[in-house]
Motif scaffolding. Structure first.
Motif, short mmCIF file in Angstrom:
data_model
loop_
_atom_site.label_atom_id
_atom_site.label_comp_id
_atom_site.label_asym_id
_atom_site.label_seq_id
_atom_site.Cartn_x
_atom_site.Cartn_y
_atom_site.Cartn_z
N GLY A 113 0.65 -1.22 7.76
CA GLY A 113 1.41 -1.02 8.93
C GLY A 113 1.99 -2.20 9.32
N HIS A 114 1.28 -3.35 9.22
CA HIS A 114 1.80 -4.57 9.45
C HIS A 114 2.77 -5.21 8.73
N LEU A 115 2.59 -4.62 7.29
CA LEU A 115 3.50 -5.34 6.50
C LEU A 115 4.96 -4.57 6.45
N LEU A 116 4.80 -3.26 6.68
CA LEU A 116 6.05 -2.55 7.10
C LEU A 116 6.82 -2.76 8.28
N ALA A 117 6.06 -3.18 9.05
CA ALA A 117 6.61 -3.78 10.41
C ALA A 117 7.56 -4.73 10.00
N SER A 144 12.86 -7.43 8.84
CA SER A 144 13.72 -8.10 7.97
C SER A 144 14.70 -7.26 6.92
N GLY A 145 14.59 -6.23 7.04
CA GLY A 145 15.36 -5.25 6.32
C GLY A 145 15.10 -5.56 4.87
N ARG A 146 13.98 -5.86 4.48
CA ARG A 146 13.43 -5.99 2.89
C ARG A 146 12.45 -4.89 2.57
N GLY A 147 12.29 -5.05 1.22
CA GLY A 147 11.05 -4.08 0.66
C GLY A 147 10.07 -5.11 0.09
N ALA A 148 9.01 -4.72 -0.52
CA ALA A 148 8.22 -5.62 -1.18
C ALA A 148 7.34 -4.76 -2.45
N GLN A 149 6.80 -5.83 -3.20
CA GLN A 149 6.04 -5.39 -4.26
C GLN A 149 4.63 -5.88 -4.09
N ILE A 202 2.59 6.60 5.09
CA ILE A 202 2.60 7.23 3.59
C ILE A 202 4.03 7.42 3.15
N GLY A 203 5.17 7.69 3.95
CA GLY A 203 6.42 8.05 3.50
C GLY A 203 6.99 6.72 2.98
N ALA A 204 6.70 5.56 3.39
CA ALA A 204 7.20 4.43 2.91
C ALA A 204 6.53 3.67 1.62
N LEU A 205 5.88 4.36 1.11
CA LEU A 205 4.91 3.83 0.02
C LEU A 205 5.12 4.56 -1.42
N ASP A 206 5.11 3.67 -2.54
CA ASP A 206 5.53 4.20 -3.67
C ASP A 206 4.15 3.97 -4.60
N GLY A 226 15.75 -4.67 -1.17
CA GLY A 226 16.11 -3.19 -1.33
C GLY A 226 15.69 -2.60 0.06
N PRO A 227 15.33 -1.43 -0.04
CA PRO A 227 15.02 -0.69 0.98
C PRO A 227 13.61 -0.89 1.61
N CYS A 228 13.41 -0.49 2.76
CA CYS A 228 12.05 -0.96 3.48
C CYS A 228 11.08 0.06 2.89
N ARG A 229 10.51 -0.28 1.56
CA ARG A 229 9.48 0.23 1.14
C ARG A 229 8.44 -0.73 0.42
N ILE A 230 7.36 -0.11 0.38
CA ILE A 230 6.44 -0.87 -0.61
C ILE A 230 6.25 -0.21 -1.91
N GLN A 231 6.35 -1.06 -2.64
CA GLN A 231 5.99 -0.69 -4.21
C GLN A 231 4.55 -1.17 -4.69
N LEU A 232 3.53 -0.24 -4.79
CA LEU A 232 2.15 -0.51 -5.11
C LEU A 232 2.01 -0.48 -6.73
N SER A 233 1.22 -1.82 -7.17
CA SER A 233 0.82 -1.53 -8.63
C SER A 233 -0.43 -2.13 -8.74
#
Length: 727
Positions: A617-621, A626-631, A664-668, A720-727
């Motif tokens: 939640g705080h990472l998505l904020a 910032s208008g960014r995404g994250a891995q 949940i909608g912003a997680l891959d 990229g889009p404001c989403r989090i890619q989990l690996s």
């Protein structure tokens, strides 16, 4: 309307000995309304002495002989103070614990046991290990066995003192070293007088034969005169090779008990036949630290166990006004002595027996005692009677979490705030979502935040530290320097003397935490309610605030602290978290992060602290601002000990489902595992999350780790889009 009974009396139990453990269990089954019960002990667990020789011999795991005091306190409704009492003022009725205000009591009881330390023996403090306290001894013994088995130290041990306890330990040590593969092990038993002089001649003869069979060297009528790192030196000039020296010679009271101003005999608290101090009737003492003036007896655990129902009755009598009971100790008792292997010797009066079946008998007695403290669950809330609104019964079933787990969910909060008008003031620079408000005073900028927490622990001093550091987190996250704070305190209903004592504990800790951070406690507000709640409004000064916006593609994401606190706290409410895990968590929660923030602020493009809405939640904020995404690499995220196991059993904070639904909608790449469940776990006093240039990440992580933080890089910012890619 039903109102809870206000608190009017304080009972304080000093020490988590066997008697107090049984009293806590009995209290949990039948508490007295209006009484606040407190347990003071430096450890989250208490070792049961009856099973120590079996543990030393390798027959029991450490967990088999540990009473979980955190779980027991939750069951009994007691507040647990994890600290060592250093003094009692029986006239002022106060217990002193270093680092906090005195703890007031109406009635107190002491059950702190004894120590086998030998400060008068040169070298023992540096090179010896007292057999008591048991926890410290067990830790040191486990390390010695490992070192001896791997050849790092010689498998040579010595026990100073050949009473029953010393003989049991020596035989257990000899057995364990041999089963660990140390075939050349040598255990020496040293006694200034005669071995087990309190036993009959027949029992001594049988014990001597068992010692010889175990190939233990016995030295009698010769005292030790010094201890070195490799030997025990004897008065007759002989030297006993030794890499591990245990002190079991006699018993000593703790110095602070002897100096308490109570009536004592040889440093042990004098008590009457009702277990009350003979000099101060509002204080009781039990177990080895007490001297029964009406019926002196040797120090033995059997007396402590049988004192428990009398003490429980008399503590209740003291605060309710009942007639106290008298304690009549038995003249003799069954002495079951472990012989290293799964065999035991028993003496009762003129009868002496030996055999494997006696060990099985002792094992059953010991396990029956420990079973009293297994599977403790807090008493359920009273059932709702009569007509009830739909879903109300279901909502009551899950206990409401404290700390950040009690926050309103992100979706509901966003909905409520959506209709607020945009500020038109040009001296308020912050934007929605920032950790703190930014106020512009010309050449000076100030950050302002407020936070309060419903108590996650009953100890008001510990809760104050947690709440203050939690509130300071927003100031640190914006690169600010804490300036001043106002406290908001809600106390449970209690009498005025208890209010004053509790507020002293709270303000003492608040001032200490804030002063360490460079701020002052400038005032506050108090009221009474249903639960203890502590909050702070904090200001800080900052040159250039670090906000959620500003994260750049390629930035490394650094997290300074583990996650899983919400799950551990939820588990503790249900009496399912391990006490040792909770003690480790508490020690982390009260660790300030001002030094970490100062280091990160030199490089951070964006920073926040991970609190109620969880890591995701705080990472998505941050990403949205910032208008960014994250891995993010899931395995890289540190997790508190015990949190994954609880999550695997389905335990979660009450806020976790709302956090999951919002994110949940912003997680891959999300999988259904205990580790992934903790991504939504609300954090109290959570770590700082910073986006820093990748080139500086390694140096920053190393610097944070040198400061003592469990900092790691958990991923990176992407374009990229404001989403989090989990690996």
């Amino acid at each position: 309307m039903h109102m809870p009974v206000p608190l009017t009396r304080d009972i304080v139990l000093i020490g988590g000995g066997h008697t107090h453990a049984l009293v806590l269990r009995a209290w949990g089954m039948s508490p007295v309304p209006g009484v606040r019960l407190t347990l003071i002990d430096p450890n989250a667990t208490a070792a049961y002495s009856g099973m120590l020789p079996g543990h030393v011999a390798g027959h029991y795991a450490r967990s088999d002989l540990e009473i979980d005091l955190v779980r027991l306190a939750r069951f009994s409704g007691a507040r647990l103070v994890l600290g060592a009492a250093s003094a009692i003022d029986p006239d002022a009725r106060e217990v002193h614990v270093p680092g906090r205000a005195p703890i007031a009591y109406d009635v107190a009881s002491v059950d702190v046991g004894i120590t086998s330390a030998m400060p008068g023996l040169p070298g023992f403090t540096e090179h010896g290990v007292p057999a008591k306290p048991l926890g410290t001894f067990a830790d040191r013994w486990a390390q010695f066995v490992t070192d001896a088995a791997t050849g790092h130290v010689a498998p040579q041990a010595a026990v100073i003192g050949a009473g029953v306890a010393g003989v049991e330990l020596a035989m257990a040590m000899a057995h364990r070293l041999k089963t660990a593969g140390c075939q050349d092990a040598q255990v020496t038993l040293i006694e200034a007088g005669r071995m087990v002089s309190t036993l009959s001649a027949a029992a001594r003869r049988d014990l001597r034969a068992a010692i010889d069979t175990a190939e233990i060297r016995l030295i009698e009528r010769t005292a030790a005169c010094s201890v070195t790192s490799t030997s025990v030196e004897l008065e007759d000039g002989r030297s006993v090779p030794c890499s591990f020296c245990v002190g079991a010679a006699g018993t000593r009271p703790h110095d602070w008990v002897a100096q308490s101003g109570l009536s004592v005999t040889n440093g042990f608290i004098d008590v009457d036949d009702m277990l009350r101090s003979t000099s101060h009737r509002t204080l009781f003492a039990v177990g080895d630290c007490a001297h029964m003036t009406h019926a002196p007896r040797p120090k033995a655990g059997v007396y402590a166990v049988r004192q428990a129902p009398v003490l429980a009755r008399n503590l209740r009598a003291a605060v309710v006004g009942l007639q106290p009971r008298r304690y009549h100790p038995q003249r003799d008792y069954l002495k079951l002595i472990s012989l290293g292997e799964k065999s035991a010797l028993v003496e009762k009066g003129p009868i002496t027996l030996q055999g494997d079946w006696l060990w099985r008998l002792k094992n059953r007695i010991d396990r029956d005692f420990m079973d009293k403290f297994r599977n403790l669950r807090p008493m359920p809330a009273p059932a709702i009677k009569g007509d009830v609104a739909r879903d109300a019964r279901k909502a009551q079933a899950a206990p409401l979490c404290g700390g950040c787990g009690a926050k309103v969910g992100a979706a509901g909060l966003a909905s409520a705030l959506a209709g607020l008008p945009v500020s038109t003031r040009d001296d308020v620079l912050s934007t929605p979502g920032d950790d703190a408000a930014i106020l512009d005073f010309g050449s000076t900028r100030q950050v302002l935040t407020t936070d309060h927490l419903r108590a996650v622990v009953e100890d008001p001093a510990l809760m104050t530290r947690i709440a203050a550091i939690h509130a300071l987190g927003d100031i640190w996250a914006m690169g600010g320097h804490p300036q001043a704070a106002l406290a908001t305190i809600i106390l449970p209903r209690m009498s005025e003397p208890m209010q004053a004592a509790t507020l002293r504990e709270i303000t003492h800790c608040a001032q200490e935490v804030l002063a360490q951070a460079g701020a002052v406690l400038a005032g506050g507000h108090t009221t009474q309610g249903s639960d203890l709640t502590i909050g702070f409004t904090v200001t800080g000064l900052v040159d250039e605030p670090i906000t959620l916006a500003g994260a750049q593609p390629g930035d490394a994401l650094i997290l300074t602290r583990a996650i899983g606190s919400g799950t551990l706290l939820a588990g503790e409410m249900r009496a399912q978290s391990e006490g040792a895990d909770m003690a480790e968590l508490y020690s982390t929660l009260v660790r300030p992060q001002g030094d970490a923030a100062a280091l990160l602020a030199l490089s951070a493009h964006a920073m926040t602290d991970v609190t109620g809405f969880g890591l995701v939640g705080h990472l998505l904020a941050m990403l949205n601002a910032s208008g960014r995404g994250a891995q993010v690499t899931l395995d890289a995220i540190p997790v508190y000990a015990g949190a994954k196991a609880l999550a695997a059993r389905g335990i979660a904070s009450t806020l976790a489902p709302a956090n999951r639904a919002s994110a949940i909608g912003a997680l891959d790449g999300l999988t259904d595992t205990p580790a992934s469940a903790l991504l939504f776990d609300p954090q109290t006093c959570g770590g700082l999350l910073a986006a820093v240039p990748q080139a500086e990440a390694k140096k920053l992580v190393q610097g944070l780790q040198r400061q003592g933080h469990s900092a790691v890089q958990i991923g990176q910012i992407t374009d990229g889009p404001c989403r989090i890619q989990l690996s």
